[in-house]
Design an enzyme around this catalytic site. Structure first.
Site, PDB file in Angstrom:
ATOM      1  N   HIS A  83      36.182  78.109  58.502  1.00 13.65           N
ATOM      2  CA  HIS A  83      37.554  77.986  57.972  1.00 13.65           C
ATOM      3  C   HIS A  83      37.597  77.991  56.438  1.00 13.65           C
ATOM      4  O   HIS A  83      38.668  78.168  55.857  1.00 13.65           O
ATOM      5  CB  HIS A  83      38.280  76.772  58.575  1.00 13.65           C
ATOM      6  CG  HIS A  83      37.942  75.436  57.990  1.00 13.65           C
ATOM      7  ND1 HIS A  83      37.102  74.543  58.609  1.00 13.65           N
ATOM      8  CD2 HIS A  83      38.341  74.837  56.862  1.00 13.65           C
ATOM      9  CE1 HIS A  83      37.014  73.442  57.867  1.00 13.65           C
ATOM     10  NE2 HIS A  83      37.746  73.597  56.805  1.00 13.65           N
ATOM     11  N   ASP A 113      32.936  76.695  64.037  1.00  9.54           N
ATOM     12  CA  ASP A 113      33.258  76.542  62.617  1.00  9.54           C
ATOM     13  C   ASP A 113      32.053  76.505  61.676  1.00  9.54           C
ATOM     14  O   ASP A 113      32.109  75.850  60.646  1.00  9.54           O
ATOM     15  CB  ASP A 113      34.124  75.276  62.423  1.00  9.54           C
ATOM     16  CG  ASP A 113      34.941  75.318  61.120  1.00  9.54           C
ATOM     17  OD1 ASP A 113      35.080  76.414  60.550  1.00  9.54           O
ATOM     18  OD2 ASP A 113      35.414  74.262  60.697  1.00  9.54           O
ATOM     19  N   GLY A 119      38.368  70.261  50.845  1.00 12.41           N
ATOM     20  CA  GLY A 119      37.464  70.845  49.853  1.00 12.41           C
ATOM     21  C   GLY A 119      36.024  70.435  50.120  1.00 12.41           C
ATOM     22  O   GLY A 119      35.089  71.107  49.725  1.00 12.41           O
ATOM     23  N   ASN A 120      35.835  69.315  50.827  1.00 12.41           N
ATOM     24  CA  ASN A 120      34.492  68.928  51.270  1.00 12.41           C
ATOM     25  C   ASN A 120      34.026  69.792  52.442  1.00 12.41           C
ATOM     26  O   ASN A 120      32.852  69.790  52.803  1.00 12.41           O
ATOM     27  CB  ASN A 120      34.449  67.467  51.738  1.00 12.41           C
ATOM     28  CG  ASN A 120      34.169  66.480  50.622  1.00 12.41           C
ATOM     29  OD1 ASN A 120      35.030  65.698  50.255  1.00 12.41           O
ATOM     30  ND2 ASN A 120      32.963  66.534  50.081  1.00 12.41           N
ATOM     31  N   SER A 121      34.952  70.511  53.044  1.00 17.03           N
ATOM     32  CA  SER A 121      34.635  71.324  54.217  1.00 17.03           C
ATOM     33  C   SER A 121      33.464  72.262  53.952  1.00 17.03           C
ATOM     34  O   SER A 121      33.441  72.945  52.929  1.00 17.03           O
ATOM     35  CB  SER A 121      35.845  72.169  54.623  1.00 17.03           C
ATOM     36  OG  SER A 121      36.742  71.393  55.349  1.00 17.03           O
ATOM     37  N   GLY A 167      30.525  80.705  82.703  1.00 21.78           N
ATOM     38  CA  GLY A 167      31.534  81.074  83.688  1.00 21.78           C
ATOM     39  C   GLY A 167      32.083  79.877  84.450  1.00 21.78           C
ATOM     40  O   GLY A 167      32.903  80.041  85.346  1.00 21.78           O
ATOM     41  N   ILE A 217      35.149  73.188  84.334  1.00 19.45           N
ATOM     42  CA  ILE A 217      34.718  71.852  84.745  1.00 19.45           C
ATOM     43  C   ILE A 217      35.873  70.868  84.703  1.00 19.45           C
ATOM     44  O   ILE A 217      36.719  70.931  83.809  1.00 19.45           O
ATOM     45  CB  ILE A 217      33.599  71.372  83.776  1.00 19.45           C
ATOM     46  CG1 ILE A 217      32.337  72.224  83.947  1.00 19.45           C
ATOM     47  CG2 ILE A 217      33.282  69.893  83.949  1.00 19.45           C
ATOM     48  CD1 ILE A 217      31.706  72.121  85.314  1.00 19.45           C
TER      49      ILE A 217
END
Lengths: 546, 349
Positions: free
Chosen positions: B94, B124, B200-202, B260, B263
């Site tokens: 992101h 991500d 911004g730490n992402s 496939g 659950i």
């Protein structure tokens, strides 16, 4: 063994230098904290779906939020489920509840010796002490273990007799932790959640001795509490850190004062500062100078003031006059009338001597008065130095992850040796309050500004009115804004700026830094330029930045 | 190493005996000296971890003025960290989504171009390559040794405060493990921390007290007032990322392993999870699993809830095998099969 005997002699000769770089093994500290969390987790319970609690007796008594009792009463239900971290669940009934401490005691229906927490020594509460909290905050799925967070005792609210009525903590708490326990780093229970962070307050908790006293008279609950622990402090790293913070805060307490500012018509408020509302209650001031100059966050009202009183740590009430507002920083300067008894001024430490990662404490005193004097404990959050040279206001702000909010804005940032590193800037948008992004004006910048503040001149950001570009030939003026100081001074597009007030500037960064650090609107500025082969110096008076 | 520690210990002895000779060391002084040793260790750690932390700049073509040609601008910033001295850098998907160009800012302020090499979109994380040698690569921590309570340092570029390098550092502890923060991007098995993490730490690293990577910071819980930290950050665990690295090195959009299976939860007092559906001709179908089968273990580890299932399955890239133990009626059986998933090319920039 032999080697050990020989080495000290050798080191004494070499000197103490290697010792200064001495560092602890953080792995050992990790281990202490991990073991503590493991030891405490089995005593923490989930109460119903939305609350936390703590087992306080092997016989099956649980302390939780008053809201649990209220909810049962209102809904007409008799029992609620209580789940331990091992997923074992019990049916519980309310034995007693107390609205004043916002607690309730539950009795579990189970035949077992329950793991339980023991109350700590109430005499041992001091701001700066680390504490650990464990609870079922949001983001934790029902079947996953509760979250562990670490913080300090940030403030202590006392009654007139000096007994702790409420504690404030910087440990992170979130919805779901209502009624959750807080422990000191010896693993003793020191309090129960009273309210989650709201408004200017961080998380509040009720001290455990106060809760126990509330239930002591009732024979149904008198035995619910295990005996308080009065253990001697173990020599652990975590304990050293905890006590170290407390010592540092205690030694610097006198350097912050509680300011109460009044205005006859208190409706003329200063507009919200950088998007955040200005605090109306008492604010913190930091003593920065032996003559009684105090730096604080901007007063909540515009001048003129009816009265300003400074409440000192030693119980004095001093008159103060407002010197000026520095809107560039969001700080104000005040002069205290010392009446011949000076206030202690902390030793200072400029930012050049600081290391990233070193511990810092953000002290404040914006606490309600108790019996007409300043709250004796003050307020503190702790963290590390996250960065230096931040922000465009004054350029050189220190950054810390110690929480910064209404209680310690304008307060003192100190190190473990209680040296003054700077004055805490009020929280601003988009960074927010207590977000881990706190900013501090370094002490050397404070001292640079002191003459101006003493002279009582307000400061607003100043501007020259030029568009600049870094070019091969130097700092070039791209265009001059019509009607602004640069035009009046005779600057033209194409001029290359070489010096400001005789100080060399090579690029845009240095130019904006110079103005941010040294100039306010209304100040005069000498600009040396190269125009073709000609070098000349022009003078301008900076305008207010709109 | 051992010898070094011994020297330091004796050094402390020498110091304190000298102090005693001049008059007893006060309690406070002794405590402060201990606290300063911890401080020194944190300072040393910070200096080390900053070197492998970067700021990530996401440039995109934007229309500044209507009708005029688009201009390339920085539209988003985040963080990242170096895992290979030859320029391998991890960040969040992101952080770089929709980029026309990526730049990274090293701790010393050097700005370098980087290209996206591979990503796992669902979870991500993305691998960037920056063609330069001699970078300070960080090592991965062993995820199975991470424990609640241990110290952590988050480093990065919160609120674009490290655009000239000098990553911002914050200290906290591990608050919990195995958290599930789904939606938008999925964070199964996340590490929860109270180290202050802000926008911004992402993509930035969460380090342990040894300077090893515990995971990639990516999500935070926030209050309703705004996107500031409330002491709950979520970090993609190192082990999950590491499992995907061989596939990521090949480049492209790497897929999580596909079985496939759909659950669902079992009745409250029944162990395991229930197969609700099996996609036709999927790996699970070929292996003979059927709706109604009750899975109790995955690759030898106990499954006690749908959350545990999701958390464990998320650790498996395509090509890895999945071995499930399950009850069909009352009979315990087990099956092993390879997970599918095609690596797709990255979108053209």
């Amino acid at each position: 063994m032999m080697r050990r005997c020989v080495l000290p002699l050798f080191l004494v000769v070499v000197g103490a230098a290697p010792c200064e770089a001495q560092s602890a093994n953080l792995g050992s500290l990790d281990k202490e904290l991990v073991e503590l969390a493991k030891k405490l987790a089995p005593t923490v319970v989930r109460v119903g779906a939305n609350n936390s609690g703590v087992s306080i007796s092997p016989k099956g008594f649980v302390l939780t939020d008053f809201a649990v009792a209220k909810q049962l009463r209102d809904s007409g239900q008799a029992t609620i489920d209580v789940a331990f971290s091992d997923q074992r669940s019990y049916t519980a009934t309310v034995v007693a509840s107390d609205e004043a401490t916002s607690t309730a005691i539950l009795r579990l229906d189970g035949n077992r010796t329950f793991p339980n927490a023991r109350p700590g020594d109430p005499a041992d509460l001091e701001i700066g002490h680390l504490l650990m909290t464990i609870g079922n905050s949001f983001g934790t799925a029902a079947e996953s273990p509760p979250a562990v967070t670490l913080g300090v005792i940030a403030g202590i609210e006392r009654d007139l007799q000096g007994n702790a009525v409420r504690l404030e903590t910087s440990a992170a708490t979130n919805p779901g932790q209502e009624g959750g326990p807080f422990f000191n780093l010896r693993g003793d229970l020191i309090g129960l959640e009273y309210s989650l962070p709201a408004g200017d307050d961080l998380t509040l908790l009720t001290p455990i001795d106060r809760i126990a006293a509330q239930y002591a008279a009732d024979e149904k609950t008198a035995l619910a509490f295990d005996k308080p622990r009065s253990s001697t402090p173990p020599s652990s790293l975590a304990e050293s850190l905890s006590r170290g913070f407390a010592i540092a805060a205690r030694r610097a307490r006198a350097a912050v004062v509680t300011l109460v500012i009044r205005r006859a018509d208190d409706k003329v408020e200063i507009p919200a500062l950088y998007g955040l509302p200005v605090r109306k209650g008492p604010i913190t001031g930091t003593v920065v100078d032996a003559s009684g100059i105090v730096v604080a966050q901007l007063p909540p009202f515009l001048a003129p003031f009816e009265s300003i009183a400074a409440y000192t740590a030693d119980g004095r009430v001093l008159k103060a006059t407002h010197l000026c507002n520095d809107h560039k920083a969001g700080l104000a300067a005040l002069q205290l009338e010392l009446e011949g008894r000076p206030l202690p001024v902390l030793e200072t430490r400029p930012s050049g001597e600081l290391d990233l990662g070193q511990f810092c404490l953000a002290l404040g005193a914006a606490y309600p008065l108790v019996g007409g004097v300043a709250a004796k404990d003050g307020f503190v959050t702790t963290g590390i130095l996250s960065a230096k040279h931040q922000l465009d206001v004054y350029r050189d702000a220190l950054q810390t992850d110690a929480g910064v909010g209404a209680k310690n804005a304008g307060g003192a940032l100190i190190d473990l040796r209680s040296r003054l590193l700077g004055v805490v800037l009020p929280p601003s948008m988009p960074f927010g309050a207590n977000s881990g992004l706190g900013f501090v004006m370094p002490i050397e910048v404070v001292l640079t500004n002191l003459p101006r503040w003493k002279a009582g001149s307000n400061c607003e950001p100043g501007m020259l009115g030029v568009m600049l570009a870094d070019s091969q030939g130097g700092l070039r003026i791209e265009s001059v804004t019509k009607g602004q100081p640069a035009e009046a001074a005779g600057l033209r597009a194409g001029d290359v700026i070489t010096h400001l007030d005789g100080e060399k500037v090579a690029n845009r960064q240095e130019f904006t830094d110079f103005l941010a650090k040294k100039k306010c609107a209304g100040d005069s500025l000498k600009i040396t330029i190269a125009r073709g082969a000609e070098v000349t110096t022009l003078a301008a008076v900076l305008a207010k930045r709109s | 190493m051992r010898r070094c520690r011994e020297i330091l210990a004796t050094c402390a002895l020498a110091l304190s005996s000298r102090a005693f000779a001049q008059g007893a060391l006060t309690d406070d002084e002794a405590v402060l000296r201990e606290a300063e040793k911890i401080e020194r260790a944190v300072v040393n750690l910070v200096a080390r971890v900053q070197k492998s932390t970067v700021s990530v700049l996401n440039y995109q073509m934007v229309e500044v003025e209507q009708g005029k040609p688009k201009v390339e601008r920085i539209v988003g910033v985040g963080s990242g960290f170096i895992v290979g001295s030859d320029g391998r850098i991890f960040t969040n998907v992101h952080v770089i989504n929709g980029h026309s160009r990526i730049e990274v800012v090293l701790h010393d302020g050097r700005v370098l171009p980087a290209i996206e090499h591979a990503e796992v979109s669902q979870f991500d994380f993305a691998l960037l390559i920056c063609r330069i040698d001699g970078l300070a690569a960080a090592e991965w921590a062993k995820s199975n040794l991470v424990q609640p309570g241990q110290l952590v340092i988050a480093a990065g570029n919160p609120r674009a405060l490290a655009m000239q390098g000098r990553p911002v550092v914050t200290l906290g502890i591990v608050s919990g493990l195995g958290r599930t923060a789904m939606g938008g991007f999925d964070y199964p098995n996340a590490v929860q921390t109270d180290a202050e993490i802000n926008p911004g730490n992402s993509g930035g690293p969460l380090f342990d007290s040894n300077g090893r990577i515990i995971g990639i910071n990516g999500k935070i819980a926030t209050t309703t007032q705004g996107a500031t930290n409330v002491g709950v950050g979520f970090t993609i665990p190192a082990q999950q990322v590491r499992n995907f690295i061989p596939a990521l090195l090949g480049g492209g959009m790497v897929q999580p392993g596909y079985s496939g299976l759909t659950i669902g939860a079992t009745a409250p007092d029944v162990d395991g999870v229930l197969i609700q559906a099996v996609a036709p001709s999927s790996p699970a179908a070929k292996a003979g699993l059927k709706p109604g089968d009750r899975i109790v273990a995955l690759n030898g580890e106990k499954i006690d809830s749908t959350t545990t299932w999701l958390n464990k399955v998320a650790m498996l890239p395509s090509g890895w095998d999945m071995s499930v133990s399950f009850y069909r009626k009352d009979k315990l059986a087990s099956k092993k099969f390879d997970l599918e998933g095609k690596t797709l090319p990255l979108p053209k920039r």
